[in-house]
Design an enzyme around this catalytic site. Structure first.
Site, PDB file in Angstrom:
ATOM      1  CE  LYS A 100      -4.624   2.059  -0.281  1.00  0.00           C
ATOM      2  NZ  LYS A 100      -3.827   0.704  -0.002  1.00  0.00           N
ATOM      3  CE  LYS A 107      -1.464   3.922   2.838  1.00  0.00           C
ATOM      4  NZ  LYS A 107      -1.319   2.878   3.960  1.00  0.00           N
ATOM      5  CB  SER A 133      -1.024   0.049   1.125  1.00  0.00           C
ATOM      6  OG  SER A 133      -2.007  -0.929   1.010  1.00  0.00           O
ATOM      7  CB  SER A 143      -4.564   1.432   3.996  1.00  0.00           C
ATOM      8  OG  SER A 143      -3.625   0.978   2.952  1.00  0.00           O
TER       9      SER A 143
END
Length: 831
Positions: A69, A417, A66, A308
């Site tokens: 992202k 993140k 992720s 997320s």
């Protein structure tokens, strides 16, 4: 002038020394298990002067999960602008007549990922106030996107959980439905299941049974496509008089979900609506009734990164394609826009692999250096930098970082993140150290063997190291050193946290999280984590799994204090809740405690709790229980099976007819002999092993000599620590295990148990919706003493005793390949 020059020289020297200390600390972390067996790409850069502080394999292309992202967020903010809004239009075939009637109401979506039921009811109220009283039919125009609902790489995903929801130009509630489950009035009754929203696009199949009050819940919801409707099937068990439970699953037809829920909202507002809801394009001649805008894109990106959200990420990719390349929005168009931006930021096309916007599954490849290039480029672009940085989770505070890095200098200082997939973990973002220096960092780790918890813990330790840069080594050691409290102080704190555990009050969460950061006595930390998990069970039990290692020592000390003060059994109930849901980490800790419940100083409350709980596990998650038994030491496994049998009998259930017994009877191959042994214990009958047959024994990665409090029984696994590896055959009692029968079992098995590993084992249990790992450094886990076991492997045979010529190979439930044990996945795709 001379004084100023001297000060500047001293500052530069101190900075160089601090940076070298930082490099050494990161090197040491990456050079020890569990990261030594993994592929890692790491880079750290100073935001203050742009220098590279640390780099290791920084150009290696790895799966970023992720962290992808971050790329999607940068593209959306830089190409669409932080102030961009998504618009949804309502149109009609004609203006309302004098009675407020329209023939066809068109709904034209443009990819708004924030539309929810609340806004839909507000829309219905607005139409009422605009004079509309009757609608002949509803036509849904979702042509702003193409018809593909799942992006590249999503074909690898078989889950129907909310994180894997489809996309569509008309979407509602992140294309997930809430499933509320409430128990019946007495055991045996069907539970009550309700959907929110309860629109006509669902077909409900309820197979949930109400069980006794002291049982544990296990719910298995699934959704399937049923034409243009979504079939919701849920089975499982829910204790009588328990609270209602809500779980979320994806829908299969986003546009019809939106349209049928709109029809429901209009009817409830008093607007008569015909029965037909269908797909179709709004003609150019249709009249605009109203337009509805979303929040600004900066807020949408914040929601995406904090939680997320795979759904929002893929919606943004298609929106980029539609807005900049023309409708309909598609994944190829959106990826093309993103690749053009990356080229402008200094990441050339062809040096990476980008196929979707969420990072789901095995599709994308980036290096740590490329992630740093992206972070630095956005950091320098003032119009979007603040929105980008504020979208990242804050360590120990919010988002997917909420339960990570508690008790470290990174708490509140680090924004990043997360990324989590099977054998993939990633963390990229920004941190300001206690010394004031700001860093951009990226850590991508792939392809390790064993469990994910220790790897994630190591990544979080790296974040703590960066945050502590500038602090003196003495301060760092003092903050991390365990502190053993006096008996009086220990009792006082245990009583305090035990009372909070019993209160289960969310108002205590802030205090408990602060306590988890400040408490240094390992025993007290277990009590704090127990109270924290009981006060907020929906966030998972990661805090307890991290604070309580899979050994009996800390629990035995805490239990000794609790028995002295007449307190309830600590920690076990949350572990059982996780075990019923199939958590391998929780089962491993429960198995460690099983011999204590059956030991010389019979702990009856512990036995009662474990026997009932393991009986629930045997009923709700028998496959996971069998897998955990195979991986456990023989002494622990046999005690656990005995406790499960006691619990099943107490619940007036025949152990021989249980699902656990069925699975043991079906065992074949190398597992058959051990399964028959457990089956004999479960059915409480005598069964001696055949002559010359060795009882299969799972690996004992957490076992070793243990010490317990004076008021607690000595764990059976510690008996006979100096015994030779050969010994009497393990007995298989027809009656419950007692101290007399357990001691020779322990003596025969203890020599074959592997020593404790230095690597920290941790995991997390996803709540609904799925949430991230809890990582809390536990000061109890210190480097082993010189005369203790090491992390490199089994200890050498003591001097004066020859090593055995052959060593029986442990029987494991599954290999390091997760595909061998799908029910025990310890990571979730997405955040």
């Amino acid at each position: 002038m001379a004084v100023c020059a001297l000060c500047a020289a001293h500052t530069a020297w101190a900075s160089a020394a601090e940076r070298q200390a930082l490099r050494s600390a990161v090197d040491a972390l990456l050079s020890q298990p569990p990261l030594t067996g993994a592929r890692a790409s790491v880079e750290v850069v100073s935001l203050d002067d742009g220098s590279v502080i640390y780099s290791r394999a920084a150009d290696d292309q790895l799966n970023p999960a992720s962290n992808t992202k971050l790329v999607t967020a940068a593209a959306a903010l830089l190409r669409l602008g932080p102030e961009f809004r998504f618009t949804t239009d309502l149109l009609a075939d004609r203006a309302p007549d004098g009675h407020g009637r329209v023939g066809t109401l068109y709904v034209k979506g443009r990819g708004d990922p924030t539309f929810n039921t609340e806004r839909l009811y507000g829309l219905a109220a607005d139409l009422w106030h605009r004079g509309i009283r009757q609608v002949g039919e509803i036509v849904l125009d979702d042509t702003y996107f193409d018809a593909e609902k799942w992006g590249p790489g999503w074909e690898q995903e078989t889950s129907d959980k909310a994180y894997a929801a489809p996309v569509g130009a008309l979407s509602l509630n992140h294309n997930a439905v809430a499933i509320y489950v409430s128990p019946g009035t007495r055991p045996g009754q069907r539970a009550r299941v309700e959907l929110e929203p309860d629109a006509d696009c669902f077909v409900l199949q309820n197979n949930v049974t109400t069980v006794r009050e002291d049982a544990r819940r296990k719910l298995r919801p699934h959704t399937f496509a049923d034409g243009d409707r979504t079939r919701v099937a849920i089975d499982g068990r829910l204790p009588a008089r328990s609270e209602s439970v809500v779980v979320y699953r994806r829908v299969t037809h986003p546009a019809m979900y939106f349209g049928q829920t709109l029809r429901l909202a209009l009817k409830q507002r008093g607007i008569h609506v015909g029965p037909r809801v269908k797909l179709g394009a709004a003609p150019a001649s249709s009249a605009l009734v109203a337009s509805y805008d979303s929040d600004e894109l900066s807020d949408v990106v914040r929601d995406m990164n904090k939680a997320s959200s795979n759904f929002i990420a893929e919606m943004l990719v298609k929106t980029l394609g539609a807005e900049l390349k023309g409708a309909p929005g598609t994944w190829p168009k959106g990826i093309e826009v993103t690749q053009e931006l990356l080229g402008e930021l200094g990441i050339p096309r062809g040096s990476y692999q980008l196929r979707n916007g969420s990072g789901l599954n095995d599709t994308n490849r980036f290096s740590a250096h490329q992630m740093i290039t992206l972070l630095m480029a956005v950091w320098k672009r003032f119009p979007v930098a603040a929105d980008f940085v504020s979208s990242l989770g804050i360590a120990a505070r919010d988002g997917t970082m909420r339960l990570r890095m508690e008790g470290t200098d990174a708490a509140g200082r680090l924004r990043a993140k997360t990324g989590t997939l099977d054998k993939v973990t990633a963390l990229s973002g920004f941190v300001q150290s206690v010394g004031g220096e700001r860093f951009a960092f990226s850590v991508l780790v792939n392809d390790w063997s064993g469990r994910s918890g220790p790897v994630v813990s190591s990544v979080d330790r790296l974040g703590g190291i960066l945050a502590s840069a500038g602090a003196s080594e003495k301060e760092i050691l003092a903050a991390q050193a365990p502190v053993e409290l006096s008996p009086a102080e220990l009792r006082a704190r245990v009583v305090t946290y035990a009372s909070m555990a019993q209160a289960r009050d969310k108002k205590n969460l802030a205090f408990l999280r602060s306590a988890l950061r400040s408490e240094r006595d390992p025993v007290v930390r277990v009590a704090v984590a127990d109270a924290l998990v009981r006060s907020d069970p929906e966030q998972g039990g990661g805090a307890l799994l991290e604070a309580m290692p899979p050994s009996a020592e800390l629990f035995a000390k805490l239990r000794a204090v609790g028995r002295e003060l007449s307190l309830p059994v600590p920690a076990v109930s949350p572990l059982l809740d996780m075990a019923v849901d199939g958590s391998a980490e929780a089962l491993a800790r429960l198995f460690v405690l099983a011999p204590l419940a059956r030991g010389p100083q019979h702990d009856e409350p512990l036995e009662a709790l474990l026997s009932k709980g393991l009986a629930d596990v045997a009923d709700a998650s028998p496959e996971e229980l069998v897998s955990a038994l195979r991986a456990a030491p023989a002494v622990q496994a046999q005690a656990a099976v005995e406790l499960a049998a006691i619990g099943l009998i107490a619940a007036e259930s025949d152990p021989a007819r249980s699902e656990l017994a069925r699975l043991l009877k079906e065992a074949r191959g190398a597992d058959a002999a051990q399964a028959q042994t457990w089956l004999a214990v479960l059915e409480r009958r005598e069964r001696a092993p055949a002559a010359g047959t060795e009882v299969a024994q799972g690996p004992a990665p957490h076992e070793g000599p243990q010490k317990v409090g004076a008021s607690e029984s000595q764990p059976a696994a510690a008996a006979g620590a100096g015994a030779p590896p050969s010994g009497p055959a393990l007995p298989h009692p027809a009656t419950p295990i007692t101290a007399t029968t357990l001691s020779p079992v322990a003596s025969a098995a203890a020599a074959a148990l592997s020593p404790a590993q230095a690597a920290v084992n941790a995991s997390y249990g996803p709540a609904e919706p799925d949430w991230p790992v809890t990582v809390i450094p536990n000061p109890a886990w210190l480097p082993p003493r010189a005369n203790g076991p090491t992390s490199s492997g089994p200890a050498a045979a003591p001097a004066g005793r020859a090593a055995p010529a052959t060593q029986p190979q442990p029987q494991q439930a599954c290999s390091a390949e997760v595909s061998r044990c799908p029910s025990l996945r310890d990571s979730r795709p997405g955040g």
